[in-house]
Design a protein around this motif. Structure first.
Motif, PDB file in Angstrom:
ATOM      1  N   TYR A  46       0.854  -1.182   0.000  1.00  0.00           N
ATOM      2  CA  TYR A  46       0.000   0.000   0.000  1.00  0.00           C
ATOM      3  C   TYR A  46       0.888   1.229   0.000  1.00  0.00           C
ATOM      4  O   TYR A  46       1.746   1.384   0.870  1.00  0.00           O
ATOM      5  CB  TYR A  46      -0.921   0.013   1.229  1.00  0.00           C
ATOM      6  CG  TYR A  46      -1.972  -1.063   1.166  1.00  0.00           C
ATOM      7  CD1 TYR A  46      -3.210  -0.809   0.594  1.00  0.00           C
ATOM      8  CD2 TYR A  46      -1.719  -2.337   1.658  1.00  0.00           C
ATOM      9  CE1 TYR A  46      -4.179  -1.798   0.516  1.00  0.00           C
ATOM     10  CE2 TYR A  46      -2.675  -3.335   1.580  1.00  0.00           C
ATOM     11  CZ  TYR A  46      -3.889  -3.061   1.015  1.00  0.00           C
ATOM     12  OH  TYR A  46      -4.839  -4.043   0.933  1.00  0.00           O
ATOM     13  N   LEU A  47       0.682   2.091  -0.992  1.00  0.00           N
ATOM     14  CA  LEU A  47       1.429   3.335  -1.112  1.00  0.00           C
ATOM     15  C   LEU A  47       0.461   4.496  -1.018  1.00  0.00           C
ATOM     16  O   LEU A  47      -0.640   4.436  -1.563  1.00  0.00           O
ATOM     17  CB  LEU A  47       2.173   3.386  -2.455  1.00  0.00           C
ATOM     18  CG  LEU A  47       3.093   2.209  -2.754  1.00  0.00           C
ATOM     19  CD1 LEU A  47       3.591   2.276  -4.188  1.00  0.00           C
ATOM     20  CD2 LEU A  47       4.267   2.200  -1.798  1.00  0.00           C
ATOM     21  N   THR A  48       0.862   5.573  -0.349  1.00  0.00           N
ATOM     22  CA  THR A  48       0.011   6.752  -0.247  1.00  0.00           C
ATOM     23  C   THR A  48       0.706   7.940  -0.902  1.00  0.00           C
ATOM     24  O   THR A  48       1.906   7.914  -1.158  1.00  0.00           O
ATOM     25  CB  THR A  48      -0.297   7.103   1.225  1.00  0.00           C
ATOM     26  OG1 THR A  48       0.931   7.405   1.886  1.00  0.00           O
ATOM     27  CG2 THR A  48      -0.990   5.960   1.933  1.00  0.00           C
ATOM     28  N   ASP A  49      -0.049   8.995  -1.156  1.00  0.00           N
ATOM     29  CA  ASP A  49       0.491  10.201  -1.768  1.00  0.00           C
ATOM     30  C   ASP A  49       1.486  10.930  -0.860  1.00  0.00           C
ATOM     31  O   ASP A  49       2.347  11.647  -1.338  1.00  0.00           O
ATOM     32  CB  ASP A  49      -0.635  11.167  -2.144  1.00  0.00           C
ATOM     33  CG  ASP A  49      -1.483  10.619  -3.276  1.00  0.00           C
ATOM     34  OD1 ASP A  49      -0.971   9.795  -4.058  1.00  0.00           O
ATOM     35  OD2 ASP A  49      -2.662  11.010  -3.378  1.00  0.00           O
ATOM     36  N   ASN A  50       1.343  10.749   0.441  1.00  0.00           N
ATOM     37  CA  ASN A  50       2.231  11.455   1.368  1.00  0.00           C
ATOM     38  C   ASN A  50       3.516  10.677   1.667  1.00  0.00           C
ATOM     39  O   ASN A  50       4.244  11.002   2.591  1.00  0.00           O
ATOM     40  CB  ASN A  50       1.498  11.821   2.660  1.00  0.00           C
ATOM     41  CG  ASN A  50       0.999  10.610   3.412  1.00  0.00           C
ATOM     42  OD1 ASN A  50       1.206   9.477   2.996  1.00  0.00           O
ATOM     43  ND2 ASN A  50       0.330  10.847   4.524  1.00  0.00           N
ATOM     44  N   GLY A  51       3.797   9.643   0.879  1.00  0.00           N
ATOM     45  CA  GLY A  51       5.067   8.932   1.006  1.00  0.00           C
ATOM     46  C   GLY A  51       5.069   7.770   1.981  1.00  0.00           C
ATOM     47  O   GLY A  51       6.079   7.106   2.146  1.00  0.00           O
ATOM     48  N   GLU A  52       3.961   7.519   2.642  1.00  0.00           N
ATOM     49  CA  GLU A  52       3.898   6.390   3.568  1.00  0.00           C
ATOM     50  C   GLU A  52       3.608   5.117   2.777  1.00  0.00           C
ATOM     51  O   GLU A  52       2.855   5.127   1.813  1.00  0.00           O
ATOM     52  CB  GLU A  52       2.805   6.607   4.609  1.00  0.00           C
ATOM     53  CG  GLU A  52       3.076   7.766   5.533  1.00  0.00           C
ATOM     54  CD  GLU A  52       1.930   8.019   6.507  1.00  0.00           C
ATOM     55  OE1 GLU A  52       0.948   7.243   6.497  1.00  0.00           O
ATOM     56  OE2 GLU A  52       2.013   8.996   7.247  1.00  0.00           O
ATOM     57  N   SER A  53       4.226   4.046   3.183  1.00  0.00           N
ATOM     58  CA  SER A  53       3.980   2.777   2.502  1.00  0.00           C
ATOM     59  C   SER A  53       4.025   1.649   3.524  1.00  0.00           C
ATOM     60  O   SER A  53       4.678   1.749   4.557  1.00  0.00           O
ATOM     61  CB  SER A  53       4.999   2.548   1.393  1.00  0.00           C
ATOM     62  OG  SER A  53       6.304   2.638   1.906  1.00  0.00           O
ATOM     63  N   SER A  54       3.304   0.582   3.212  1.00  0.00           N
ATOM     64  CA  SER A  54       3.275  -0.569   4.120  1.00  0.00           C
ATOM     65  C   SER A  54       2.929  -1.821   3.341  1.00  0.00           C
ATOM     66  O   SER A  54       2.443  -1.767   2.215  1.00  0.00           O
ATOM     67  CB  SER A  54       2.269  -0.349   5.247  1.00  0.00           C
ATOM     68  OG  SER A  54       0.962  -0.264   4.745  1.00  0.00           O
ATOM     69  N   ILE A  55       3.201  -2.931   3.960  1.00  0.00           N
ATOM     70  CA  ILE A  55       2.776  -4.235   3.457  1.00  0.00           C
ATOM     71  C   ILE A  55       1.808  -4.770   4.493  1.00  0.00           C
ATOM     72  O   ILE A  55       2.150  -4.860   5.673  1.00  0.00           O
ATOM     73  CB  ILE A  55       3.982  -5.172   3.268  1.00  0.00           C
ATOM     74  CG1 ILE A  55       4.875  -4.633   2.148  1.00  0.00           C
ATOM     75  CG2 ILE A  55       3.517  -6.595   2.974  1.00  0.00           C
ATOM     76  CD1 ILE A  55       6.136  -5.421   1.931  1.00  0.00           C
TER      77      ILE A  55
END
Length: 69
Positions: A46-55
């Protein structure tokens, strides 16, 4: 005073968790279908516009925040 065997047990548990998460990250990033050990849903990136990402899985039982900076 904490018993040394308790500390050893805790160290083994955290080491196992770290290596399990590391393997999840590797497998998901190379495109292998990997399932959450709790709910058996596939893990996705999962990627967001604000640069946060997770699995994580759909239910978020597994949620590994990635530091991509």
């Amino acid at each position: 005073m904490t018993d040394i065997s308790q500390l050893t047990s805790f160290a083994k548990l955290t080491s196992k968790s770290f290596h399990q998460q590391k393997n999840f990250i590797k497998k998901v990033l190379i495109g292998k279908v990997t399932h959450c050990p709790q709910c058996q849903h596939p893990l996705d990136i999962y990627l967001t516009d604000n640069g946060e990402s997770s699995i994580r899985c759909k239910k978020r039982c597994t949620d590994i925040e990635l530091d991509c900076s």
